[in-house]
Scaffold this motif. Structure first.
Motif, PDB file in Angstrom:
ATOM      1  N   SER A  10       0.872  -1.160   0.000  1.00  0.00           N
ATOM      2  CA  SER A  10       0.000   0.000   0.000  1.00  0.00           C
ATOM      3  C   SER A  10       0.905   1.205   0.000  1.00  0.00           C
ATOM      4  O   SER A  10       1.776   1.337   0.858  1.00  0.00           O
ATOM      5  N   THR A  11       0.736   2.071  -0.978  1.00  0.00           N
ATOM      6  CA  THR A  11       1.639   3.205  -1.062  1.00  0.00           C
ATOM      7  C   THR A  11       0.927   4.430  -1.613  1.00  0.00           C
ATOM      8  O   THR A  11       0.004   4.309  -2.429  1.00  0.00           O
ATOM      9  N   ALA A  12       1.365   5.587  -1.156  1.00  0.00           N
ATOM     10  CA  ALA A  12       0.832   6.842  -1.687  1.00  0.00           C
ATOM     11  C   ALA A  12       1.596   7.232  -2.939  1.00  0.00           C
ATOM     12  O   ALA A  12       1.218   8.170  -3.634  1.00  0.00           O
ATOM     13  N   GLY A  13       2.723   6.538  -3.214  1.00  0.00           N
ATOM     14  CA  GLY A  13       3.466   6.766  -4.444  1.00  0.00           C
ATOM     15  C   GLY A  13       4.191   8.101  -4.480  1.00  0.00           C
ATOM     16  O   GLY A  13       4.496   8.690  -3.443  1.00  0.00           O
ATOM     17  N   GLU A  14       4.421   8.563  -5.697  1.00  0.00           N
ATOM     18  CA  GLU A  14       5.261   9.746  -5.902  1.00  0.00           C
ATOM     19  C   GLU A  14       4.512  11.061  -5.642  1.00  0.00           C
ATOM     20  O   GLU A  14       5.120  12.065  -5.304  1.00  0.00           O
ATOM     21  N   TYR A  15       3.188  11.030  -5.787  1.00  0.00           N
ATOM     22  CA  TYR A  15       2.404  12.271  -5.636  1.00  0.00           C
ATOM     23  C   TYR A  15       1.335  12.066  -4.568  1.00  0.00           C
ATOM     24  O   TYR A  15       0.137  12.049  -4.889  1.00  0.00           O
ATOM     25  N   PRO A  16       1.750  11.927  -3.295  1.00  0.00           N
ATOM     26  CA  PRO A  16       0.782  11.539  -2.258  1.00  0.00           C
ATOM     27  C   PRO A  16      -0.436  12.461  -2.230  1.00  0.00           C
ATOM     28  O   PRO A  16      -0.294  13.668  -2.109  1.00  0.00           O
ATOM     29  N   GLY A  17      -1.594  11.848  -2.372  1.00  0.00           N
ATOM     30  CA  GLY A  17      -2.853  12.580  -2.243  1.00  0.00           C
ATOM     31  C   GLY A  17      -3.195  13.518  -3.384  1.00  0.00           C
ATOM     32  O   GLY A  17      -4.221  14.192  -3.333  1.00  0.00           O
ATOM     33  N   SER A  18      -2.357  13.580  -4.421  1.00  0.00           N
ATOM     34  CA  SER A  18      -2.598  14.587  -5.463  1.00  0.00           C
ATOM     35  C   SER A  18      -3.706  14.211  -6.419  1.00  0.00           C
ATOM     36  O   SER A  18      -4.466  15.066  -6.849  1.00  0.00           O
ATOM     37  N   TYR A  19      -3.783  12.934  -6.783  1.00  0.00           N
ATOM     38  CA  TYR A  19      -4.783  12.533  -7.771  1.00  0.00           C
ATOM     39  C   TYR A  19      -5.655  11.420  -7.206  1.00  0.00           C
ATOM     40  O   TYR A  19      -5.182  10.314  -6.967  1.00  0.00           O
ATOM     41  N   LYS A  20      -6.934  11.768  -6.989  1.00  0.00           N
ATOM     42  CA  LYS A  20      -7.856  10.854  -6.338  1.00  0.00           C
ATOM     43  C   LYS A  20      -8.152   9.642  -7.214  1.00  0.00           C
ATOM     44  O   LYS A  20      -8.341   8.541  -6.724  1.00  0.00           O
ATOM     45  N   TYR A  21      -8.234   9.853  -8.522  1.00  0.00           N
ATOM     46  CA  TYR A  21      -8.595   8.780  -9.457  1.00  0.00           C
ATOM     47  C   TYR A  21      -7.383   8.355 -10.272  1.00  0.00           C
ATOM     48  O   TYR A  21      -6.572   9.193 -10.671  1.00  0.00           O
ATOM     49  N   GLY A  22      -7.286   7.060 -10.535  1.00  0.00           N
ATOM     50  CA  GLY A  22      -6.193   6.567 -11.353  1.00  0.00           C
ATOM     51  C   GLY A  22      -6.183   5.062 -11.373  1.00  0.00           C
ATOM     52  O   GLY A  22      -7.153   4.412 -10.971  1.00  0.00           O
ATOM     53  N   ALA A  23      -5.070   4.504 -11.866  1.00  0.00           N
ATOM     54  CA  ALA A  23      -4.914   3.051 -11.903  1.00  0.00           C
ATOM     55  C   ALA A  23      -3.428   2.739 -11.916  1.00  0.00           C
ATOM     56  O   ALA A  23      -2.606   3.608 -12.238  1.00  0.00           O
ATOM     57  N   TRP A  24      -3.099   1.514 -11.510  1.00  0.00           N
ATOM     58  CA  TRP A  24      -1.703   1.091 -11.553  1.00  0.00           C
ATOM     59  C   TRP A  24      -1.641  -0.417 -11.732  1.00  0.00           C
ATOM     60  O   TRP A  24      -2.660  -1.107 -11.595  1.00  0.00           O
ATOM     61  N   GLY A  25      -0.460  -0.925 -12.039  1.00  0.00           N
ATOM     62  CA  GLY A  25      -0.314  -2.366 -12.178  1.00  0.00           C
ATOM     63  C   GLY A  25       0.942  -2.739 -12.934  1.00  0.00           C
ATOM     64  O   GLY A  25       1.880  -1.941 -13.026  1.00  0.00           O
ATOM     65  N   ARG A  26       0.944  -3.984 -13.434  1.00  0.00           N
ATOM     66  CA  ARG A  26       2.077  -4.501 -14.198  1.00  0.00           C
ATOM     67  C   ARG A  26       1.563  -4.992 -15.536  1.00  0.00           C
ATOM     68  O   ARG A  26       0.449  -5.485 -15.612  1.00  0.00           O
ATOM     69  N   ASP A  27       2.388  -4.918 -16.519  1.00  0.00           N
ATOM     70  CA  ASP A  27       2.057  -5.438 -17.836  1.00  0.00           C
ATOM     71  C   ASP A  27       2.156  -6.963 -17.793  1.00  0.00           C
ATOM     72  O   ASP A  27       3.223  -7.505 -17.535  1.00  0.00           O
ATOM     73  N   PRO A  28       1.042  -7.694 -18.037  1.00  0.00           N
ATOM     74  CA  PRO A  28       1.114  -9.160 -18.008  1.00  0.00           C
ATOM     75  C   PRO A  28       1.931  -9.735 -19.169  1.00  0.00           C
ATOM     76  O   PRO A  28       2.325 -10.894 -19.115  1.00  0.00           O
ATOM     77  N   LYS A  29       2.157  -8.938 -20.217  1.00  0.00           N
ATOM     78  CA  LYS A  29       2.915  -9.440 -21.371  1.00  0.00           C
ATOM     79  C   LYS A  29       4.013  -8.420 -21.701  1.00  0.00           C
ATOM     80  O   LYS A  29       3.957  -7.746 -22.731  1.00  0.00           O
TER      81      LYS A  29
END
Ligand SMILES: *[C@@H]1O[C@H](CO)[C@@H](O)[C@H](O)[C@H]1NC(C)=O
Ligand SMILES: *[C@@H]1O[C@H](CO)[C@@H](O)[C@H](O)[C@H]1NC(C)=O
Ligand SMILES: *[C@@H]1O[C@H](CO)[C@@H](O)[C@H](O)[C@H]1NC(C)=O
Ligand SMILES: *[C@@H]1O[C@H](CO)[C@@H](O)[C@H](O)[C@H]1NC(C)=O
Length: 460
Positions: free
Chosen positions: A200-219
């Protein structure tokens, strides 16, 4: 007879009938028992809720993030030291490298100290909590003594009986299960549960963008197996024009993006930029809802070109067919892109389907095309998100601020729908705006009120 019953019920009290003047009759009620200490119960309740807020999955994740940070820093230090060894000619380069290493060491020492204090903090918390819980247990046992009519005691016995009964029933179900048709059988088995949050991480821009997505490329492309991607709705909580890449999970957590942004267009929004958070990266291409269109866009990260795929007539778009719960709908979630062991999918709804979920396979190819389509009986307005796993569609609903439930499934192999999945997601923030399954690490990735959180999928 009646009188006998009444006396029996009010055994702890004594009733005294007094001779009163005129026609009125006065009864004096004397409580022979001690008064129930409500104030004490209140403080016990307060202490319990304090205890609960003190211990959260966040505490564990703090440690995990720090460890990941160290994991990333140590190989770098090693690299810098070996450079120094090669360059150590007593000249300028050696001095510069030494400086770099000194800085690295300072950073690493800081991380270690933070880790140390976090760990000490957790130790104290554990001891304190154990003491508190023991204290609370004693208090509750004390309070139980007031249960002179044994109401709570029998309730407790009933609860235990009920639990045993449920267990008994469940055991029976388990025995009969093999006769049922397997649901979404993959080589690694059937979806049974999830654990986590794992990361669980706030990432590089903590709290800046409420909506988004993240993950890994399966291929992924060769050499990019450990890369991660993030897409944030940087304009109005609904639009984006780039995908940001990280070369590992730890660099995403500490917020160091080596590869940086890959831009779709310089303006945001513009034709064929991203609308809505439910996007996926697959085979070095980003699939998403194109801005202001009832279409899926595919952005090729290598050539930086976009191809579009129109969805059927009547597809709801521009925030007209959203995921919702009782309190609110999530804006611009008309199209949900998903990945699983079998490839890419798009989940949406149309006017012809009266707002029920529709699912289509997206076929890679030049240009991408729409494969088989399935129509479900699940109304999208009662669903907060969906994901695909082994060719099975799963849907979630909002339970409360802490819990989301994976409650529904639709098997594309058999057309069988289930409404009783009953797997619960422990949330770190109230709303999950993006949810996708990655078949490479069998992990669910969620983006929840600007937090990035992952859960491990368990197969049976
Ligand atoms: C509640 O917690 C406070 C402070 O930790 C403690 O002093 C008190 O004895 C506790 N009360 C009960 C009823 O457990
Ligand atoms: C960790 O913290 C304790 C208490 O503050 C201190 O005694 C110890 O030296 C620290 N260890 C490291 C490795 O910093
Ligand atoms: C899933 O795991 C959780 C936590 O480990 C457990 O409480 C729950 O009963 C499990 N659910 C199912 C359906 O097995
Ligand atoms: C992206 O473009 C490259 C170069 O034309 C091509 O080889 C690759 O297949 C494309 N990727 C997708 C997902 O279409």
């Amino acid at each position: 007879m009646k009188l006998y019953v009444i006396l029996f019920l009010y055994a702890p009290f004594t009733l005294t009938k007094q001779a009163a003047p005129r026609d009125s009759c006065v009864c004096e009620l004397t409580n022979s028992e001690q008064e129930f200490p409500h104030a004490k119960l209140d403080t016990v309740e307060d202490n319990v809720s304090k205890c609960i807020t003190n211990i959260t999955p966040k505490k564990v994740l703090e440690l995990e993030s720090l460890l990941l940070g160290l994991e990333r820093r140590l190989p770098q230090l090693q690299e810098d030291v070996s450079i120094l060894e090669r360059e150590n000619d007593g000249e300028l380069y050696g001095v510069l490298s030494l400086q770099v290493i000194e800085n690295e060491m300072t950073d690493i020492m800081e991380l270690i100290q933070k880790l140390n204090s976090t760990m000490l903090g957790h130790q104290h918390l554990t001891t304190r909590t154990t003491q508190q819980v023991e204290g609370l247990k004693a208090e509750m046992e004390e309070l139980e003594k007031y249960d002179s009519t044994q109401v709570v005691k029998s309730q407790k016995a009933n609860r235990i009986l009920k639990r045993d009964l449920d267990e008994c029933k469940n055991k029976n179900q388990l025995i009969t299960q093999p006769t049922n048709h397997p649901h979404g059988q993959c080589s690694h088995g059937q979806f049974v549960n999830i654990t986590g949050p794992r990361v669980s991480t706030a990432g590089e821009y903590p709290g800046s963008y409420k909506y988004g997505a993240w993950g890994r490329d399966p291929k992924p492309q060769a050499g990019k197996e450990s890369w991660f991607w993030v897409v944030m709705m940087t304009s109005n909580n609904r639009h984006s024009n780039y995908v940001r890449l990280y070369s590992s999970l730890s660099s995403l957590i500490v917020g160091v993006s080596g590869p940086g942004n890959i831009m779709i267009h310089s303006s945001n929004p513009a034709t064929n930029t991203i609308q809505g958070p439910n996007v996926v990266l697959y085979g070095e291409a980003l699939y998403y809802n194109c801005y202001n269109q009832d279409a899926v866009c595919r952005f090729n990260l290598t050539t930086k070109t976009v191809t579009t795929l129109r969805l059927p007539e009547g597809t709801r778009f521009n925030s007209k067919g959203n995921f919702c719960h009782l309190e609110e709908c999530y804006p611009f979630t008309d199209l949900d892109l998903a990945t699983d062991e079998t490839g890419i999918w798009v989940i949406y709804t149309t006017t012809k389907d009266f707002g029920n979920l529709v699912l289509s396979k997206v076929l890679e190819g030049q240009p991408p095309t729409l494969g088989h389509t399935w129509h479900t009986s699940l109304y999208k307005g009662g669903v907060t998100n969906t994901f695909m796993l082994c060719g099975v569609l799963y849907a979630t609903r909002y339970v409360d601020k802490q819990i989301e439930e994976i409650f529904y499934s639709f098997d594309t192999a058999t057309g069988v729908e289930r409404f009783n999945i009953g797997v619960f997601i422990n949330k770190m923030a109230p709303n999950i705006y993006a949810l996708n399954y990655s078949p490479v690490d069998q992990t669910l990735y969620t983006y929840s009120d600007s937090m990035m959180i992952s859960y491990k999928v368990l197969f049976g």
